[in-house]
Design a protein around this motif. Structure first.
Motif, PDB file in Angstrom:
ATOM      1  N   LYS A 310      16.077   5.007  -3.727  1.00 56.43           N
ATOM      2  CA  LYS A 310      15.011   5.941  -4.099  1.00 56.43           C
ATOM      3  C   LYS A 310      14.031   5.266  -5.049  1.00 56.43           C
ATOM      4  CE  LYS A 310      15.705  10.316  -4.424  1.00 56.43           C
ATOM      5  NZ  LYS A 310      16.128  11.687  -4.810  1.00 56.43           N
ATOM      6  N   ASP A 311      14.550   4.502  -5.975  1.00 56.73           N
ATOM      7  CA  ASP A 311      13.696   3.809  -6.943  1.00 56.73           C
ATOM      8  C   ASP A 311      12.802   2.795  -6.236  1.00 56.73           C
ATOM      9  OD1 ASP A 311      12.721   3.303  -9.486  1.00 56.73           O
ATOM     10  OD2 ASP A 311      14.176   1.732  -9.891  1.00 56.73           O
ATOM     11  N   VAL A 312      13.372   2.060  -5.285  1.00 56.18           N
ATOM     12  CA  VAL A 312      12.600   1.073  -4.525  1.00 56.18           C
ATOM     13  C   VAL A 312      11.447   1.754  -3.791  1.00 56.18           C
ATOM     14  CG1 VAL A 312      12.653  -0.494  -2.546  1.00 56.18           C
ATOM     15  CG2 VAL A 312      14.471  -0.593  -4.257  1.00 56.18           C
ATOM     16  N   LEU A 313      11.748   2.838  -3.070  1.00 55.21           N
ATOM     17  CA  LEU A 313      10.730   3.512  -2.273  1.00 55.21           C
ATOM     18  C   LEU A 313       9.679   4.190  -3.156  1.00 55.21           C
ATOM     19  CD1 LEU A 313      12.872   5.015   0.629  1.00 55.21           C
ATOM     20  CD2 LEU A 313      11.425   2.986   0.648  1.00 55.21           C
ATOM     21  N   LYS A 314      10.098   4.724  -4.298  1.00 57.69           N
ATOM     22  CA  LYS A 314       9.134   5.326  -5.230  1.00 57.69           C
ATOM     23  C   LYS A 314       8.135   4.285  -5.711  1.00 57.69           C
ATOM     24  CE  LYS A 314      11.564   9.315  -7.225  1.00 57.69           C
ATOM     25  NZ  LYS A 314      12.197   9.858  -8.456  1.00 57.69           N
ATOM     26  N   LYS A 315       8.643   3.106  -6.036  1.00 56.83           N
ATOM     27  CA  LYS A 315       7.750   2.051  -6.522  1.00 56.83           C
ATOM     28  C   LYS A 315       6.784   1.611  -5.422  1.00 56.83           C
ATOM     29  CE  LYS A 315      10.669   0.309 -10.247  1.00 56.83           C
ATOM     30  NZ  LYS A 315       9.792   0.901 -11.266  1.00 56.83           N
ATOM     31  N   PHE A 316       7.280   1.501  -4.204  1.00 59.10           N
ATOM     32  CA  PHE A 316       6.390   1.180  -3.088  1.00 59.10           C
ATOM     33  C   PHE A 316       5.292   2.253  -2.965  1.00 59.10           C
ATOM     34  CE2 PHE A 316       9.570  -1.712  -0.958  1.00 59.10           C
ATOM     35  CZ  PHE A 316       8.704  -2.775  -0.791  1.00 59.10           C
ATOM     36  N   ALA A 317       5.690   3.518  -3.009  1.00 58.66           N
ATOM     37  CA  ALA A 317       4.733   4.622  -2.852  1.00 58.66           C
ATOM     38  C   ALA A 317       3.683   4.604  -3.957  1.00 58.66           C
ATOM     39  CB  ALA A 317       5.474   5.958  -2.840  1.00 58.66           C
ATOM     40  N   GLU A 318       4.118   4.369  -5.192  1.00 61.79           N
ATOM     41  CA  GLU A 318       3.186   4.353  -6.330  1.00 61.79           C
ATOM     42  C   GLU A 318       2.181   3.206  -6.197  1.00 61.79           C
ATOM     43  OE1 GLU A 318       5.830   4.038  -9.615  1.00 61.79           O
ATOM     44  OE2 GLU A 318       6.500   6.139  -9.494  1.00 61.79           O
ATOM     45  N   LYS A 319       2.679   2.040  -5.839  1.00 63.91           N
ATOM     46  CA  LYS A 319       1.783   0.881  -5.747  1.00 63.91           C
ATOM     47  C   LYS A 319       0.814   1.017  -4.577  1.00 63.91           C
ATOM     48  CE  LYS A 319       4.827  -2.368  -8.128  1.00 63.91           C
ATOM     49  NZ  LYS A 319       3.925  -2.467  -9.292  1.00 63.91           N
ATOM     50  N   LEU A 320       1.284   1.582  -3.472  1.00 62.23           N
ATOM     51  CA  LEU A 320       0.411   1.765  -2.308  1.00 62.23           C
ATOM     52  C   LEU A 320      -0.629   2.855  -2.559  1.00 62.23           C
ATOM     53  CD1 LEU A 320       3.032   1.399   0.547  1.00 62.23           C
ATOM     54  CD2 LEU A 320       1.073  -0.107   0.138  1.00 62.23           C
ATOM     55  N   GLU A 321      -0.274   3.848  -3.361  1.00 65.58           N
ATOM     56  CA  GLU A 321      -1.249   4.884  -3.696  1.00 65.58           C
ATOM     57  C   GLU A 321      -2.368   4.292  -4.554  1.00 65.58           C
ATOM     58  OE1 GLU A 321      -1.365   9.486  -5.287  1.00 65.58           O
ATOM     59  OE2 GLU A 321       0.244   8.189  -5.981  1.00 65.58           O
ATOM     60  N   ASP A 322      -1.997   3.426  -5.488  1.00 64.16           N
ATOM     61  CA  ASP A 322      -3.002   2.799  -6.357  1.00 64.16           C
ATOM     62  C   ASP A 322      -3.804   1.738  -5.621  1.00 64.16           C
ATOM     63  OD1 ASP A 322      -2.176   4.369  -8.470  1.00 64.16           O
ATOM     64  OD2 ASP A 322      -0.799   2.853  -9.278  1.00 64.16           O
ATOM     65  N   ASN A 323      -3.134   1.004  -4.735  1.00 67.29           N
ATOM     66  CA  ASN A 323      -3.790  -0.096  -4.015  1.00 67.29           C
ATOM     67  C   ASN A 323      -3.342  -0.087  -2.552  1.00 67.29           C
ATOM     68  OD1 ASN A 323      -5.193  -1.715  -6.260  1.00 67.29           O
ATOM     69  ND2 ASN A 323      -3.094  -1.534  -7.039  1.00 67.29           N
ATOM     70  N   PRO A 324      -3.965   0.751  -1.723  1.00 64.82           N
ATOM     71  CA  PRO A 324      -3.597   0.802  -0.300  1.00 64.82           C
ATOM     72  C   PRO A 324      -3.768  -0.561   0.368  1.00 64.82           C
ATOM     73  CG  PRO A 324      -5.028   2.648  -0.886  1.00 64.82           C
ATOM     74  CD  PRO A 324      -5.033   1.714  -2.049  1.00 64.82           C
ATOM     75  N   ILE A 325      -2.984  -0.793   1.394  1.00 63.67           N
ATOM     76  CA  ILE A 325      -3.063  -2.046   2.145  1.00 63.67           C
ATOM     77  C   ILE A 325      -3.661  -1.761   3.515  1.00 63.67           C
ATOM     78  CG2 ILE A 325      -1.660  -3.784   3.325  1.00 63.67           C
ATOM     79  CD1 ILE A 325       0.050  -3.965   0.856  1.00 63.67           C
ATOM     80  N   TYR A 326      -4.596  -2.614   3.908  1.00 64.49           N
ATOM     81  CA  TYR A 326      -5.324  -2.441   5.166  1.00 64.49           C
ATOM     82  C   TYR A 326      -4.790  -3.426   6.189  1.00 64.49           C
ATOM     83  CZ  TYR A 326      -8.303   0.179   2.034  1.00 64.49           C
ATOM     84  OH  TYR A 326      -8.749   1.083   1.113  1.00 64.49           O
ATOM     85  N   CYS A 327      -4.286  -2.899   7.295  1.00 61.24           N
ATOM     86  CA  CYS A 327      -3.703  -3.725   8.344  1.00 61.24           C
ATOM     87  C   CYS A 327      -4.598  -3.676   9.576  1.00 61.24           C
ATOM     88  CB  CYS A 327      -2.293  -3.237   8.704  1.00 61.24           C
ATOM     89  SG  CYS A 327      -1.171  -3.131   7.301  1.00 61.24           S
ATOM     90  N   ASP A 328      -5.136  -4.830   9.965  1.00 61.21           N
ATOM     91  CA  ASP A 328      -5.980  -4.910  11.151  1.00 61.21           C
ATOM     92  C   ASP A 328      -5.089  -4.879  12.380  1.00 61.21           C
ATOM     93  OD1 ASP A 328      -7.763  -5.452  13.166  1.00 61.21           O
ATOM     94  OD2 ASP A 328      -8.850  -6.992  12.060  1.00 61.21           O
ATOM     95  N   LEU A 329      -5.171  -3.808  13.142  1.00 58.47           N
ATOM     96  CA  LEU A 329      -4.277  -3.644  14.294  1.00 58.47           C
ATOM     97  C   LEU A 329      -4.691  -4.490  15.479  1.00 58.47           C
ATOM     98  CD1 LEU A 329      -3.745   0.236  14.131  1.00 58.47           C
ATOM     99  CD2 LEU A 329      -2.353  -1.577  13.126  1.00 58.47           C
ATOM    100  N   ASP A 330      -5.878  -5.122  15.401  1.00 59.76           N
ATOM    101  CA  ASP A 330      -6.309  -5.997  16.494  1.00 59.76           C
ATOM    102  C   ASP A 330      -5.710  -7.393  16.376  1.00 59.76           C
ATOM    103  OD1 ASP A 330      -7.917  -4.137  17.786  1.00 59.76           O
ATOM    104  OD2 ASP A 330      -9.590  -4.519  16.427  1.00 59.76           O
ATOM    105  N   ASP A 331      -5.154  -7.694  15.192  1.00 60.05           N
ATOM    106  CA  ASP A 331      -4.568  -9.031  14.993  1.00 60.05           C
ATOM    107  C   ASP A 331      -3.204  -9.123  15.624  1.00 60.05           C
ATOM    108  OD1 ASP A 331      -6.783  -9.784  13.641  1.00 60.05           O
ATOM    109  OD2 ASP A 331      -5.936  -9.527  11.628  1.00 60.05           O
TER     110      ASP A 331
END
Length: 331
Positions: A310-331
Motif C-alpha cells: 500500500k505504501d509503495v502504490l501510494k507513493k507512486f500515486a502521489e508522485k504521478l499526481e504531481d508529475n504525470p508521465i506522458y507515454c507516446d503510444l506510437d513508439d
C-alpha cells in the motif's frame, strides 16, 4: 494544463463550466439532449469533437444500467426541463471525471504558430529555405509548384498545419494559388508563393480552430488511487504479487526487488506507466523504492507485506499526481 506546447484536457476546463439548456418548448428527447450536451462540452473544450468512447463512458456513469440497451432507452425517453437540466449538468461532470481518469493530449491549431513564423522575416526565411531544401530531393535548385501541398504536409501539426482530412479548406487555399501547376519554382519564388498560403491558413484557423488528438497516454495516478480505494481489488493485487513473487517473508531488500520487478512487468495493468516508456519512468521507480526502503524495516508477515504494498502504490500515486508521465503510444 499544457505540456511542451501540447494541451492536456484533464476535465479542468469543464469543472468551471456551468451549462444551461436552450429555451425548450415542452420536453426534450434523450437523443436531442445528448446532442445539446455534446455540443456544449465540445465548445468548452476548444471545439474538440469528443471521441465516441469518451461519450459512451460518460453516459454510462449517468444513466442506470450501462450498455447498449440502456443507451437506446435513454435516447427515446422524453425529459421535462428540470430533469433535462440535471442530466446536462451530470453528463458534463461525467465527461470531466472521464478526462480526469484518462486525459486527452491535444494540439489546438488556432493560427498563432503560423503567425509567429510570418511575423519575423528571419524566421520565415529560414522556414521557407528548409522546406524548399526538403522538397528539392534531386538537389536541382528547382521544385514543381505542386510540391506546395507536400510542403504543408511536411510542416504538419507541430508547425501549426492541420491534416488535410481535418481541415479541407486547405485544398481551396492551395487551389486558389495554383498549386496544381507543373511550373518550376526557385527558392525565392517558392518562399514568395508560400507566404500568402500560410497567412490565409493562419487567418482561417483563427476563425475555426482545429483540435488534433495525439496518441499519448497520460499516467497521472488516477487509476492507482481507485485501486487503493477498493479494498477487494487491492487485496487481489497483493495476493497476485505474493503468488508471483513467492515473497513477503524474505527481508526488505528481497521484497523490494521482487515487487519492483513485478510492477515493471505488469504495472501498466494497475495504472503505472510502462517501465520501457522513457527515462522519467526509471527515475520514478528509483525515487519510490528508495523512499520506501528508507522508511521500512524487514517485512516479516503477510499483513506487513500488504502495508508495504500500500505504501509503495501510494507513493507512486502521489508522485504521478504531481508529475504525470506522458507515454507516446506510437513508439
Amino acid at each position: 494544463m499544457s505540456e511542451s506546447g501540447l494541451t492536456v484536457l484533464d476535465g479542468t476546463h469543464l469543472r468551471s463550466f456551468n451549462p444551461s439548456l436552450p429555451e425548450l418548448n415542452g420536453s426534450v428527447s434523450g437523443a436531442q439532449l445528448l446532442e445539446i450536451a455534446d455540443s456544449k462540452a465540445s465548445t468548452s473544450l476548444f471545439g474538440l469533437s469528443l471521441p465516441q468512447n469518451l461519450k459512451a463512458s460518460a453516459l454510462s456513469r449517468v444513466i442506470a444500467g450501462p450498455g447498449d440497451h440502456a443507451d437506446v432507452t435513454f435516447r427515446q425517453t422524453e425529459l421535462e426541463k428540470d430533469k433535462a437540466s440535471k442530466f446536462l449538468s451530470d453528463y458534463i461532470s461525467a465527461i470531466a471525471d472521464e478526462l480526469k481518469d484518462d486525459p486527452l493530449v491535444v494540439s489546438i491549431l488556432d493560427g498563432n504558430t503560423l503567425k509567429m513564423f510570418l511575423e519575423d522575416e528571419d524566421d520565415y526565411a529560414m522556414l521557407a529555405e528548409n522546406l524548399f531544401t526538403d522538397m528539392d530531393i534531386e538537389d536541382k535548385g528547382k521544385i514543381c509548384k505542386n510540391e506546395l501541398r507536400n510542403a504543408l504536409v511536411h510542416m504538419g501539426v507541430e508547425m501549426g498545419i492541420p491534416p488535410f482530412s481535418e481541415f479541407p479548406l486547405l485544398n481551396d487555399i492551395l487551389k486558389k494559388h495554383g498549386d496544381e501547376g507543373e511550373e518550376e519554382l526557385g527558392q525565392a519564388q517558392f518562399a514568395e508563393l508560400l507566404q500568402p498560403i500560410l497567412q490565409e491558413t493562419a487567418d482561417a484557423l483563427s476563425e475555426n480552430h482545429v483540435v488534433i488528438i495525439h496518441n499519448v497516454k497520460v499516467v497521472n495516478g488516477s487509476k492507482l488511487r481507485k485501486l487503493l480505494a477498493d479494498e477487494k481489488q487491492f487485496d487481489n493485487v497483493v495476493e497476485r504479487v505474493l503468488q508471483e513473487t513467492k515473497s513477503g517473508k524474505d527481508g526488505l531488500q528481497k521484497t523490494t526487488e521482487l515487487i519492483r520487478s513485478f510492477f515493471e512487468k505488469l504495472g501498466k495493468n494497475f495504472g503505472l506507466p510502462p517501465s520501457e516508456s522513457n527515462d522519467a519512468v526509471i527515475l520514478l521507480y528509483d525515487a519510490v523504492f528508495s523512499e520506501v526502503e528508507n522508511e521500512k524495516s524487514v517485512v516479516k508477515a503477510d499483513n506487513e507485506f500488504r502495508e508495504y504494498m500500500k505504501d509503495v502504490l501510494k507513493k507512486f500515486a502521489e508522485k504521478l499526481e504531481d508529475n504525470p508521465i506522458y507515454c507516446d503510444l506510437d513508439d
